[in-house]
Design an enzyme around this catalytic site. Structure first.
Site, PDB file in Angstrom:
ATOM      1  N   ASP A 160      12.839  -7.287  -0.052  1.00  0.00           N
ATOM      2  CA  ASP A 160      11.526  -7.131  -0.682  1.00  0.00           C
ATOM      3  C   ASP A 160      11.629  -7.081  -2.200  1.00  0.00           C
ATOM      4  OD1 ASP A 160      12.826  -4.574  -0.382  1.00  0.00           O
ATOM      5  OD2 ASP A 160      10.930  -3.589  -0.888  1.00  0.00           O
TER       6      ASP A 160
ATOM      7  N   GLU B 125      12.559  -1.608   0.499  1.00  0.00           N
ATOM      8  CA  GLU B 125      13.370  -0.721  -0.335  1.00  0.00           C
ATOM      9  C   GLU B 125      12.622  -0.266  -1.574  1.00  0.00           C
ATOM     10  OE1 GLU B 125      16.216   0.249  -3.631  1.00  0.00           O
ATOM     11  OE2 GLU B 125      14.726  -1.360  -3.527  1.00  0.00           O
TER      12      GLU B 125
END
Length: 363
Positions: A78, A133
């Site tokens: 991400d 994350e």
């Protein structure tokens, strides 16, 4: 503009720089990683030397060669929200621009290249590609894997390919955020002697912070610098009211030789006698020891070269440390460019990282 429903295709025959560009061109803001996870899974499944599994938008691939040592290479899929910096752009100086170039799709590209081009490594390998994350820890895909499938993450040594400009950064700091509340008594500000100002009562807290001398701790030859700072203050009712409550938010970044309990006890000691009515833990993640004394870490340092540095900040190496797996940070890109609108990475650093890892895993 509608997004295509067709799964993007990753070309693992490209070098890591070209693969980084392909990854950047797949938008993957936190909690919107399905397309990139699908692309990673589809690219890895045809590789006969890997066993591929998936949980949500996390993909794990493993070799099963029977080696005595297993190394985990991990990276998150991400990014922070896009700021007009997708698709990627390669300039004439060999610099690749775009959201996630540094943090951390260049590291993910290196993982994918090693997975594709090192079918017979000298150590068994686990490749972990995980989601979420960049947002609160409750959503973190590596946390989810550790809770649901801890065996997927087993290893003797782990490398998190976070941006370090191809320098090994050992361990990470712990981070503790607390809310310190002071109390007073409301009154009309025209008759302030009838009350007690809770914001004024926070002055001893701020004085204690201003006088605080952070500790420096040397662990495995790395010097970690701690920090204790007020990062927010909130109080007040109205422009004509003496406030009866004030909250100071304090962040403690501590060396990984402290446990979570020791870090919290330290803050209680620091603010003892400051008139704190209530100390509340708002967020707390432990640090990770550098683990540079482990044989695999020593071999890795010899292969990649350079001088190891301490990690200032928190990364998911802490999750591996909690599982008993020593871990370091090592990846292309400059961490100071992470999350910026002009995020970028030098392609030669990506290639260097790929070559160093390949050399270590094939010698």
């Amino acid at each position: 503009m509608e997004r295509s429903t067709q799964t993007p295709v990753l070309d693992l025959s490209l070098d890591a720089a070209g693969l980084t560009a392909q990854l950047v061109d797949i938008p993957s803001v936190s909690q919107d990683e399905k397309a990139i996870a699908d692309a990673v899974e589809n690219a890895l499944r045809p590789l006969a030397h890997l066993t591929v599994t998936r949980d949500g938008n996390a993909v794990v691939a493993r070799t099963e060669l029977g080696h005595k040592e297993r190394v985990v290479l991990a990276g998150h899929l991400d990014t922070v929200p896009i700021a007009g910096n997708v698709p990627s752009r390669l300039d004439q100086d060999g610099v690749l621009w775009g959201c996630g170039t540094t943090d951390m799709k260049s590291g993910v590209a290196v993982q994918l290249r090693i997975a594709a081009t090192v079918p017979a490594p000298n150590r068994d390998l686990t490749f972990v590609f995980y989601d979420a994350e960049e947002i609160s820890a409750e959503h973190n895909g590596l946390k989810r894997l550790a809770e649901r499938h801890p065996k997927w993450l087993e290893g003797d040594f782990a490398i998190l390919l976070e941006p370090t400009d191809t320098q090994v950064e050992g361990g990470c700091q712990g981070t503790l955020r607390v809310l310190l509340r002071t109390e007073g008594e409301r009154a009309h500000s025209a008759r302030s002697w009838m009350g007690a100002n809770a914001i004024h009562a926070a002055a001893p807290i701020l004085a204690r912070l201003a006088a605080y001398e952070p500790r420096r701790a040397v662990i495995d030859g790395l010097e970690y610098r701690e920090g204790l700072n007020a990062v927010g203050i909130e109080g007040g009712v109205a422009g004509n009211v003496v406030p009866d409550s004030c909250t100071v938010t304090v962040n403690f970044r501590y060396a990984p030789d402290r446990t979570q309990e020791q870090a919290l006890d330290h803050l209680r000691e620091v603010f003892d006698g400051c008139g704190v009515a209530e100390l509340t833990v708002d967020d707390h993640s432990p640090g990770a020891l550098p683990g540079l004394s482990h044989p695999a870490a020593k071999a890795f340092m010899e292969a990649v070269g350079g001088v190891p540095l301490p990690k200032f900040g928190w990364t998911d190496v802490a999750r591996f440390s909690a599982l008993g797996v020593p871990a370091v940070n090592y990846g292309p890109g400059d961490a100071l460019l992470a999350h910026k609108k002009d995020e970028r990475v030098a392609t030669e650093r990506i290639i260097h990282c790929e070559e160093r890892l390949r050399a270590w895993l094939t010698d």
